[in-house]
Design an enzyme around this catalytic site. Structure first.
Site, PDB file in Angstrom:
ATOM      1  N   ASN A   9       0.870  -1.178   0.000  1.00  0.00           N
ATOM      2  CA  ASN A   9       0.000   0.000   0.000  1.00  0.00           C
ATOM      3  C   ASN A   9       0.907   1.228   0.000  1.00  0.00           C
ATOM      4  OD1 ASN A   9      -1.778   2.056   0.440  1.00  0.00           O
ATOM      5  ND2 ASN A   9      -2.408   1.395   2.485  1.00  0.00           N
ATOM      6  N   TRP A  10       0.970   1.876  -1.153  1.00  0.00           N
ATOM      7  CA  TRP A  10       1.923   2.989  -1.291  1.00  0.00           C
ATOM      8  C   TRP A  10       1.376   4.311  -0.758  1.00  0.00           C
ATOM      9  CZ3 TRP A  10       3.857   1.743  -6.960  1.00  0.00           C
ATOM     10  CH2 TRP A  10       4.588   0.536  -6.904  1.00  0.00           C
ATOM     11  N   LYS A  11       0.120   4.313  -0.357  1.00  0.00           N
ATOM     12  CA  LYS A  11      -0.490   5.526   0.216  1.00  0.00           C
ATOM     13  C   LYS A  11      -0.223   6.729  -0.703  1.00  0.00           C
ATOM     14  CE  LYS A  11      -0.073   3.296   4.675  1.00  0.00           C
ATOM     15  NZ  LYS A  11       0.109   3.383   6.108  1.00  0.00           N
ATOM     16  N   HIS A  94      -9.417   1.410   5.583  1.00  0.00           N
ATOM     17  CA  HIS A  94      -8.084   1.656   6.150  1.00  0.00           C
ATOM     18  C   HIS A  94      -8.188   2.655   7.300  1.00  0.00           C
ATOM     19  CE1 HIS A  94      -3.914   2.775   6.593  1.00  0.00           C
ATOM     20  NE2 HIS A  94      -3.614   1.645   5.962  1.00  0.00           N
ATOM     21  N   GLU A  96      -6.412   5.078   8.134  1.00  0.00           N
ATOM     22  CA  GLU A  96      -6.188   6.481   7.757  1.00  0.00           C
ATOM     23  C   GLU A  96      -7.464   7.078   7.144  1.00  0.00           C
ATOM     24  OE1 GLU A  96      -2.646   5.662   5.505  1.00  0.00           O
ATOM     25  OE2 GLU A  96      -1.662   5.170   7.383  1.00  0.00           O
ATOM     26  N   GLU A 166      -5.064  -4.504  10.890  1.00  0.00           N
ATOM     27  CA  GLU A 166      -4.035  -3.469  11.019  1.00  0.00           C
ATOM     28  C   GLU A 166      -4.258  -2.702  12.320  1.00  0.00           C
ATOM     29  OE1 GLU A 166      -2.125  -2.327   7.029  1.00  0.00           O
ATOM     30  OE2 GLU A 166      -3.859  -1.040   7.311  1.00  0.00           O
ATOM     31  N   GLY A 172       2.892   2.583  10.746  1.00  0.00           N
ATOM     32  CA  GLY A 172       3.867   3.657  10.573  1.00  0.00           C
ATOM     33  C   GLY A 172       4.634   4.024  11.826  1.00  0.00           C
ATOM     34  N   SER A 212       3.825  -1.832  10.405  1.00  0.00           N
ATOM     35  CA  SER A 212       5.284  -1.908  10.607  1.00  0.00           C
ATOM     36  C   SER A 212       5.876  -3.269  10.228  1.00  0.00           C
ATOM     37  CB  SER A 212       5.644  -1.532  12.049  1.00  0.00           C
ATOM     38  OG  SER A 212       5.306  -0.171  12.284  1.00  0.00           O
ATOM     39  N   GLY A 233       3.029  -1.083   4.289  1.00  0.00           N
ATOM     40  CA  GLY A 233       3.056   0.340   3.977  1.00  0.00           C
ATOM     41  C   GLY A 233       4.465   0.787   3.647  1.00  0.00           C
ATOM     42  N   GLY A 234       5.112   1.451   4.601  1.00  0.00           N
ATOM     43  CA  GLY A 234       6.435   2.053   4.404  1.00  0.00           C
ATOM     44  C   GLY A 234       7.443   1.151   3.708  1.00  0.00           C
TER      45      GLY A 234
HETATM   46  P1  13P Z   1       3.279   0.620   7.666  1.00  0.00           P
HETATM   47  O1  13P Z   1       3.767  -0.694   7.075  1.00  0.00           O
HETATM   48  O2  13P Z   1       4.019   1.789   7.153  1.00  0.00           O
HETATM   49  O3  13P Z   1       3.198   0.537   9.145  1.00  0.00           O
HETATM   50  O4  13P Z   1       1.772   0.809   7.131  1.00  0.00           O
HETATM   51  C1  13P Z   1       0.878  -0.238   7.230  1.00  0.00           C
HETATM   52  C2  13P Z   1      -0.344   0.107   6.464  1.00  0.00           C
HETATM   53  O5  13P Z   1      -1.071   1.021   6.839  1.00  0.00           O
HETATM   54  C3  13P Z   1      -0.639  -0.646   5.255  1.00  0.00           C
HETATM   55  O6  13P Z   1      -1.935  -0.395   4.803  1.00  0.00           O
END
Ligand code: 13P
Length: 250
Positions: A9-11, A94, A96, A166, A172, A212, A233-234
């Protein structure tokens, strides 16, 4: 056997060139065909990503969509638009979207219904905050979030769902859920599906973990029996890290 799923997930990261570069690097690599690898670039890069990955096993997934088919919703994207560029999966719920964009269970449910009714696949995210966990309310909160799908879906519609646990406190932050903490929740969720439907169906639904995930913790997390992969994510922004997370489930 349940399929294994790794989703990047590149956000709101990666412009057109960065998106293409990352995808071209991934295209050079191989992994077992049982592992479903998906990437979720931003809306503006979906079409190009889809073109680059055509004829590859990597699927392109949208990060969001609106619940209406069309209309006066400035800035929004419909399932029809996604389907018109061959995008058939979408992330919904999600944390966010829930916290920063105030999406509540009602909005999330409407999105899921629209997606499923229009033959899209849904990666449905849920998870508790640190406050919820500190107050020992994590099971309650997760149960409430899951009720959006728990009794209303037909058995067939579950084939279109991937669940993604999640925990908000792990997203993050660099603090991942321990493999045991994640397994405990995944098992609880699978059991909930078994009670609402049946054991066979519960055993067929992929439940992936996100929060993470890094190359140094993914292997142990993926080794747990009810954890079928990850939503990254990251670490998915770095080809090297993302590929090593994919390989860690191989
Ligand atoms: P991180 O891997 O950066 O913690 O993000 C997880 C995420 O929100 C994937 O959707």
């Amino acid at each position: 056997m349940r399929k294994k799923v790794i989703i990047g997930n590149w956000k709101m990261n990666n412009d057109k060139k960065e998106t293409a570069d990352l995808l071209l690097s991934l295209l050079k690599e191989t992994w077992k065909k049982e592992i479903n690898v998906k990437v979720s670039p931003s809306f503006v890069n979906l079409e190009n990503a889809e073109k680059i990955l055509k004829n590859s096993p990597i699927e392109v997934v949208a990060q969001n969509m609106h619940y209406e088919n069309e209309g006066a919703y400035t800035g929004e994207i419909s399932y029809k638009m996604l389907k018109s560029i061959n995008i058939n999966s979408v992330i919904i719920g999600h944390s966010e979207r829930r916290t920063i964009f105030s999406e509540n269970d009602d909005i999330i449910k409407r999105k899921i219904v629209t997606a499923l009714n229009n033959k899209m696949h849904v990666i449905f995210c849920f998870g508790e905050s640190s406050e919820n966990r500190n107050e020992n309310k994590h099971y309650e909160i997760i149960s409430e979030q899951l009720d959006v799908v728990m009794h209303s879906l037909t058995k067939n519609q579950w084939n279109q769902i991937i669940l993604a646990y999640e925990p908000v406190w792990a997203i993050g932050t660099g603090v991942n859920a321990t493999p045991e903490q994640a397994q405990e929740i995944h098992k609880y969720v699978r059991n909930k599906i078994a009670i609402a439907y049946n054991k066979n169906l519960a055993n067929s639904v992929p439940i992936i973990y996100g929060g993470s995930l890094k190359p140094n913790n993914s292997k142990e997390i993926f080794s747990k029996p009810d954890i079928d992969g990850g939503l990254v994510g990251g670490a998915s922004l770095s080809f090297k890290d993302f590929y090593s997370i994919i390989k860690s489930i191989d």
